[in-house]
Design a protein around this motif. Sequence first.
Motif, PDB file in Angstrom:
ATOM      1  N   LEU A 262       0.830  -1.198   0.000  1.00  0.00           N
ATOM      2  CA  LEU A 262       0.000   0.000   0.000  1.00  0.00           C
ATOM      3  C   LEU A 262       0.869   1.254   0.000  1.00  0.00           C
ATOM      4  N   ALA A 263       1.931   1.239   0.801  1.00  0.00           N
ATOM      5  CA  ALA A 263       2.837   2.388   0.846  1.00  0.00           C
ATOM      6  C   ALA A 263       3.479   2.623  -0.520  1.00  0.00           C
ATOM      7  N   SER A 264       3.832   1.542  -1.206  1.00  0.00           N
ATOM      8  CA  SER A 264       4.469   1.666  -2.521  1.00  0.00           C
ATOM      9  C   SER A 264       3.524   2.244  -3.564  1.00  0.00           C
ATOM     10  N   ARG A 265       2.227   2.099  -3.329  1.00  0.00           N
ATOM     11  CA  ARG A 265       1.223   2.631  -4.256  1.00  0.00           C
ATOM     12  C   ARG A 265       0.768   4.044  -3.881  1.00  0.00           C
ATOM     13  N   GLY A 266       1.427   4.659  -2.888  1.00  0.00           N
ATOM     14  CA  GLY A 266       1.114   6.029  -2.515  1.00  0.00           C
ATOM     15  C   GLY A 266      -0.050   6.181  -1.575  1.00  0.00           C
ATOM     16  N   VAL A 267      -0.521   5.090  -0.982  1.00  0.00           N
ATOM     17  CA  VAL A 267      -1.608   5.172  -0.007  1.00  0.00           C
ATOM     18  C   VAL A 267      -1.091   5.827   1.271  1.00  0.00           C
TER      19      VAL A 267
END
Length: 319
Positions: A99-104
């Motif tokens: 999720l962090a890698s997707r900008g969430v």
Amino acid sequence: MRVGFLLSDDFPLVTFSAAVEPYRAANEVMGAERYRWRIMTEDGNPVRSSSGIEVSPDADFQYPADLQDRAGFDMVFVVGSPDFPLKNEAQVLARLRFLASRGVMLGAITGGIFLLARAGLLDGYRCAVHWYFASSFRESFPKVVATNRLFEIDRNRCTCSGGTASLDMMLTMMSDALGRSVANEISGWFLHNRIRDVHDEQSIGAMGELSVNSAVVTRAVEVFKANLETPLQIVAVARQVGVTVRQLERLFKDHLQISPSRYFRQERLKRARELLLYTNMPVSEISLAAGFSSHSHFTRCYRMQYGRSPYADQKALRR
């Protein structure tokens, strides 16, 4: 705005409610669905709050809320106790990193900060940590900038110390997104007179418990709590707060019915017990972190305070 809440057993109900209710109120105030939220658990099964109330989730944590967007969320909050019991922690941590890698935007409320920190997702970020487990958090995650504030919003991370502070954090973010007047109207719905901001700090837990009307005792307690790792001489504390040792002894007995030295020892033992519960530190290191230069003296004091040795308590607390 698509918001996810990941809950585990023993999550604090009041903190979770104070976080999710503002979204419902915002939709009513705006007359439109500005926020959509989904409650999740690791495996999609119900979880029980620390007060025993059961909550049924909408989905498990792997389920994408929007099949056209594998992340499925704009924000995800982790809400739980510091140990955050999971069946497959590695899988959950991997999902959080994805999720962090997707900008969430990732957030953690009260003990949920431990899970985000174990994922390495708070390194280099300011993080609001509840006073009760602040010592153990700092010991375990030295790369995180732990603060005493009610909440922190640092770039794409938002963390909340707990309790009703989650209401203030959500209202602050809504003020930025929807405008101050809308946030104030939502705050009024909850009879919340003032939206506390990122500069507001927690009251020291001990101060709330003591409720003493003595500036000298209050200052002395602050000195004690700031020096739990360092054995202090009472004469040095008395000098620092501007009274004699005899005056300090009398004030502590008048207001707390305990001597300053015994109060300080009890606070150091409280810290030791916190480290036993929330860290994997060996007992020998915990005794030093709690200001005991002699391991045998620490063990004796701990047994006198809690009725069993720190080794036995560590085993029981982690059962």
